[in-house]
Design a protein around this motif. Structure first.
Motif, short mmCIF file in Angstrom:
data_model
loop_
_atom_site.label_atom_id
_atom_site.label_comp_id
_atom_site.label_asym_id
_atom_site.label_seq_id
_atom_site.Cartn_x
_atom_site.Cartn_y
_atom_site.Cartn_z
N SER A 87 0.81 -1.22 0.00
CA SER A 87 0.00 0.00 0.00
C SER A 87 0.84 1.26 0.00
N THR A 88 2.09 1.16 0.46
CA THR A 88 3.04 2.26 0.39
C THR A 88 4.34 1.74 -0.21
N TRP A 113 5.76 6.27 -2.62
CA TRP A 113 4.35 6.58 -2.38
C TRP A 113 4.06 6.36 -0.91
N ASP A 114 3.65 7.42 -0.22
CA ASP A 114 3.39 7.32 1.22
C ASP A 114 1.91 7.13 1.52
N GLY A 115 1.11 6.88 0.50
CA GLY A 115 -0.33 6.76 0.68
C GLY A 115 -1.08 7.99 0.22
N THR A 116 -0.35 9.10 0.07
CA THR A 116 -0.95 10.37 -0.37
C THR A 116 -0.14 11.03 -1.47
N ASN A 117 1.18 11.02 -1.31
CA ASN A 117 2.06 11.73 -2.24
C ASN A 117 3.03 10.77 -2.90
N ALA A 138 6.66 15.22 -4.95
CA ALA A 138 5.25 15.35 -5.29
C ALA A 138 4.87 16.80 -5.57
#
Length: 206
Positions: A87-88, A113-117, A138
């Motif tokens: 997921s990250t 990818w940290d889950g948002t950016n 990002a």
């Protein structure tokens, strides 16, 4: 060697394996070997989707890949996706890598990818170790890294400057209306063998 053989003419013969539901749709799927050009072709929904040429080149789509390509993807809106199952993702978890017979990877592109950016990371290899060289964050910020040396950023012109001079390096500052509000550049005038560093501000320069 023992097995099942589908024999066809060496000139125009085609060996086929068909897939059908036996009701309304006939031969929706097909695997065929074309002896004329020694290509192996895969068909789905009555259309060619994948071809392997006699040279080992691969095309996703219809026909042979272009001469300069080893692998080609042709589609109305083609997307080549490299997807991590987590997921990250940290830098280096998912790679598009380059290498040769003696070393792998010699360079690679990865994402984070940290889950948002999300960000992009460019790496090179020096003396057996991999180093990040460029990081596009990002936010759009670009970070460039070097492990040594004074010339960390170089701009090289590949042709001679014109008689009225040309910019060897030119950086524009542009606002959200696409108006240039400042420039920074190194300029050489070949007519007088003069080189100068120039800074302009405001849309009209000066």
């Amino acid at each position: 060697q023992k097995g099942i053989s589908i024999v066809g003419s060496t000139s125009g013969g085609i060996g086929n394996i068909y897939f059908t539901d036996g009701v309304g749709y006939k031969n929706q799927g097909r695997i065929s070997y074309h002896h004329a050009d020694d290509s192996l072709r895969f068909q789905a929904n009555v259309a060619e989707r994948l071809r392997i040429t006699s040279a080992g080149k691969v095309k996703f789509g219809v026909g042979d890949p272009v001469a300069s390509a080893t692998v080609e993807l042709e589609n109305a809106d083609p997307v080549f996706l490299i997807r991590d199952t987590a997921s990250t993702s940290g830098d280096g978890d998912c790679k598009l890598a380059f290498g040769n017979a003696s070393a792998y990877p010699t360079a690679f592109l990865s994402h984070s990818w940290d889950g948002t950016n999300g960000g992009l990371h460019f790496h090179t290899r020096v003396s057996g170790s991999e180093y990040e060289r460029v990081n596009i964050k990002a936010s759009g910020q670009i970070w460039q890294y070097a492990t040594g040396g004074d010339n960390q950023f170089n701009s090289k012109r590949t042709s001679a400057a014109g008689s009225n001079g040309d910019y060897f390096f030119h950086l524009n500052a542009i606002n959200n209306s696409d108006t240039t509000v400042g420039t920074l550049g190194f300029h050489r005038d070949t007519a007088v063998s003069d080189a100068r560093f120039r800074i302009y501000t405001c849309p009209s320069g000066g």
